[in-house]
Structures are given as C-alpha cells and as structure tokens.
Write a protein that holds these residues in place. Structure first.
Motif, PDB file in Angstrom:
ATOM      1  N   GLY A 180       6.906   8.583   6.675  1.00  9.74           N
ATOM      2  CA  GLY A 180       8.010   7.725   6.287  1.00  9.74           C
ATOM      3  C   GLY A 180       7.745   6.269   6.637  1.00  9.74           C
ATOM      4  N   PHE A 181       8.180   5.387   5.754  1.00  9.24           N
ATOM      5  CA  PHE A 181       8.010   3.958   5.980  1.00  9.24           C
ATOM      6  C   PHE A 181       9.194   3.237   5.379  1.00  9.24           C
ATOM      7  CE2 PHE A 181       6.633  -0.168   4.220  1.00  9.24           C
ATOM      8  CZ  PHE A 181       6.255  -0.812   5.390  1.00  9.24           C
ATOM      9  N   LEU A 182       9.874   2.435   6.196  1.00 12.98           N
ATOM     10  CA  LEU A 182      11.044   1.708   5.722  1.00 12.98           C
ATOM     11  C   LEU A 182      10.908   0.243   6.106  1.00 12.98           C
ATOM     12  CD1 LEU A 182      13.810   1.839   4.354  1.00 12.98           C
ATOM     13  CD2 LEU A 182      14.810   2.300   6.601  1.00 12.98           C
ATOM     14  N   PHE A 183      10.901  -0.624   5.110  1.00 15.71           N
ATOM     15  CA  PHE A 183      10.779  -2.063   5.311  1.00 15.71           C
ATOM     16  C   PHE A 183      12.182  -2.653   5.357  1.00 15.71           C
ATOM     17  CE2 PHE A 183      10.198  -6.433   3.858  1.00 15.71           C
ATOM     18  CZ  PHE A 183       9.070  -6.838   4.548  1.00 15.71           C
ATOM     19  N   ILE A 184      12.591  -3.139   6.529  1.00 16.71           N
ATOM     20  CA  ILE A 184      13.941  -3.662   6.706  1.00 16.71           C
ATOM     21  C   ILE A 184      13.907  -5.183   6.745  1.00 16.71           C
ATOM     22  CG2 ILE A 184      15.971  -3.726   8.202  1.00 16.71           C
ATOM     23  CD1 ILE A 184      15.188  -0.981   9.224  1.00 16.71           C
ATOM     24  N   ASP A 185      14.594  -5.798   5.793  1.00 17.41           N
ATOM     25  CA  ASP A 185      14.696  -7.256   5.735  1.00 17.41           C
ATOM     26  C   ASP A 185      16.112  -7.642   6.111  1.00 17.41           C
ATOM     27  OD1 ASP A 185      14.665  -9.916   5.235  1.00 17.41           O
ATOM     28  OD2 ASP A 185      14.121  -9.782   3.109  1.00 17.41           O
TER      29      ASP A 185
ATOM     30  N   VAL B 156       0.827  -1.215   0.000  1.00 14.75           N
ATOM     31  CA  VAL B 156       0.000   0.000   0.000  1.00 14.75           C
ATOM     32  C   VAL B 156       0.859   1.263   0.000  1.00 14.75           C
ATOM     33  CG1 VAL B 156      -1.771   1.308   1.212  1.00 14.75           C
ATOM     34  CG2 VAL B 156      -1.888  -1.185   1.158  1.00 14.75           C
ATOM     35  N   LEU B 157       1.733   1.409   0.989  1.00 17.98           N
ATOM     36  CA  LEU B 157       2.474   2.663   1.143  1.00 17.98           C
ATOM     37  C   LEU B 157       3.552   2.858   0.086  1.00 17.98           C
ATOM     38  CD1 LEU B 157       2.928   2.942   5.018  1.00 17.98           C
ATOM     39  CD2 LEU B 157       1.290   4.127   3.564  1.00 17.98           C
ATOM     40  N   ASN B 158       4.228   1.782  -0.307  1.00 18.32           N
ATOM     41  CA  ASN B 158       5.331   1.892  -1.274  1.00 18.32           C
ATOM     42  C   ASN B 158       4.938   1.469  -2.674  1.00 18.32           C
ATOM     43  OD1 ASN B 158       6.838   2.698   0.888  1.00 18.32           O
ATOM     44  ND2 ASN B 158       8.338   1.053   0.784  1.00 18.32           N
ATOM     45  N   GLN B 159       3.668   1.142  -2.890  1.00 19.39           N
ATOM     46  CA  GLN B 159       3.164   0.689  -4.187  1.00 19.39           C
ATOM     47  C   GLN B 159       3.996  -0.467  -4.743  1.00 19.39           C
ATOM     48  OE1 GLN B 159       2.789   4.405  -6.549  1.00 19.39           O
ATOM     49  NE2 GLN B 159       0.593   4.223  -6.185  1.00 19.39           N
ATOM     50  N   GLN B 160       4.261  -1.430  -3.876  1.00 17.80           N
ATOM     51  CA  GLN B 160       4.968  -2.635  -4.279  1.00 17.80           C
ATOM     52  C   GLN B 160       4.209  -3.329  -5.404  1.00 17.80           C
ATOM     53  OE1 GLN B 160       7.803  -3.707  -3.292  1.00 17.80           O
ATOM     54  NE2 GLN B 160       7.905  -5.929  -3.105  1.00 17.80           N
ATOM     55  N   TYR B 161       4.904  -3.819  -6.401  1.00 15.56           N
ATOM     56  CA  TYR B 161       4.370  -4.547  -7.559  1.00 15.56           C
ATOM     57  C   TYR B 161       3.686  -3.644  -8.589  1.00 15.56           C
ATOM     58  CZ  TYR B 161       5.070  -8.409  -4.295  1.00 15.56           C
ATOM     59  OH  TYR B 161       5.615  -9.283  -3.389  1.00 15.56           O
ATOM     60  N   ARG B 162       3.792  -2.340  -8.432  1.00 17.50           N
ATOM     61  CA  ARG B 162       3.121  -1.436  -9.377  1.00 17.50           C
ATOM     62  C   ARG B 162       3.627  -1.628 -10.798  1.00 17.50           C
ATOM     63  NH1 ARG B 162       3.704   3.755 -11.492  1.00 17.50           N
ATOM     64  NH2 ARG B 162       5.739   3.996 -10.510  1.00 17.50           N
TER      65      ARG B 162
END
Length: 212
Positions: free
Chosen positions: A163-168, A47-53
């Motif tokens: 801000g949103f940061l996905f850390i793997d 949603v926030l980062n438009q993953q797979y757009r």
C-alpha cells in the motif's frame, strides 16, 4: 517486511541524477523550500501509482530536468533528447503473493525486487523526425512511458507490491488523498451499523447548524 529500499532518479524535475537509500522503519525528509522533498515523493508516486500514465504528453515539458533540456538545446540530436528514469528498488518478503513478479536481474550490478519507470523518445514511432529534432524541437508526443519490474514484467497498479498513499495536506478538497486516507480509516475501523449511525448523526448536526 515489505518496504522501499532505494530510489535512483535521472532527468526528473529538479533531479538530473539522484540516489537515496531508505531506512527500514522511518524516513524523514528535511530541507529548504524547493529543495526537492516533494519531487522525491512524487517520483515514488510516479512509479507505484503510475502517475501520468494517461495524462496528455505535453506535461512532459514540466517534468524533464531543465539542465537536460538546456543540454539538448545546445546540441540538438536524438542522442541528446531529455529522458526520465526512476528506479525503485524494493525489499519484499518472498513468501508473500506475487513477489516473484518483481524479482529479477536488472543489470549485472542490480539484482532483487524492483520497478523501473522509463520515459524516452520512441525512435520507431518517431521515425523521420530527425530534422525537427536537430532544429531544437522536443517531440513530446512521440515519447513512450513504460513501467517494468526487475523480472521484465509490465507493472500495473493492480499488482502493487504494498500500500502507498500520497497525502498532500495543502489540498483539502473532497478528492484529496488526505480525505481519502480519513475515509479509508473510517471504513476499516467501523462496521456497517456504526458507519450508518455516524453518518446519521453528522447529517442531523448539519441540519441543526443550518437551521440555527
């Protein structure tokens, strides 16, 4: 305080139907392996980062809920085609810039700030595919992906509400979010002269290490 308020997921990976409210300050996800913790975080990222757009739509075969796929295969029709919806409700300070962009009445029971991601078969684009669908084929290439705010505006990451940061941490290459996070902290914590001095010192250490 700008934050996530709740998330509702339909048809995404492990979640055929799922809803969760977030605490105001801290949320800790606990569960067995493969219980859906990473999937929940990925849904927020979608949603926030438009993953797979911009990803090839063949990826949808991996994103749809397996039970929804099975239901379609048992009774194939346009109405039973799998779909994904992720509804992210937000809590935003109305005094902040662009907050009105996210405010609206999604339906008679939902009003406030939020973003909704929809992935569904585009009946106009896929007109004439009824026979293929009724034969059990999911026409992934005829699906549309959309991101809309509760106000009905098209959402783009340039207007991300916070801000949103996905850390793997399982991925440690130079392009991973973990390294991006470290780089961001480094840039924001030191001025140009300090950054240059640190980079010079690191290069000298590396050269010394290689020589030895």
């Amino acid at each position: 305080m700008d934050r996530l308020k709740s998330i509702t997921i339909k048809g995404f990976k492990k979640f055929q139907s799922f809803n969760m409210n977030f605490n105001e300050h801290l949320n800790i996800l606990v569960g067995e392996n493969e219980s859906g913790k990473s999937t929940l975080l990925e849904a927020i990222k979608v949603v926030l980062n438009q993953q797979y757009r911009t990803t090839d739509k063949s990826i949808l075969a991996e994103l749809f809920n397996r039970d929804d796929i099975k239901k379609f295969q048992l009774n194939p029709s346009i109405k039973t085609l799998p779909f994904i919806q992720i509804n992210l409700k937000l809590e935003l300070d109305s005094k902040h810039k662009n907050t009105e962009f996210f405010y609206g009445q999604l339906d008679k029971n939902t009003e406030g700030f939020g973003i909704v991601f929809d992935c569904k078969f585009d009946e106009e684009l896929g007109y004439g595919l009824e026979s293929e669908i009724e034969a059990g084929k999911v026409p992934y290439e005829y699906y549309s992906l959309s991101w809309k705010t509760y106000a009905g505006n098209t959402y783009q990451t340039i207007k991300r509400p916070f801000g949103f940061l996905f850390i793997d941490t399982s991925n440690v290459d130079t392009h991973s979010s973990f390294n991006y996070y470290n780089k961001t902290l480094f840039i924001n914590s030191y001025d140009d002269s300090m950054r240059t001095a640190a980079k010079t010192a690191l290069e000298m250490d590396l050269r010394t290490h290689l020589l030895n």
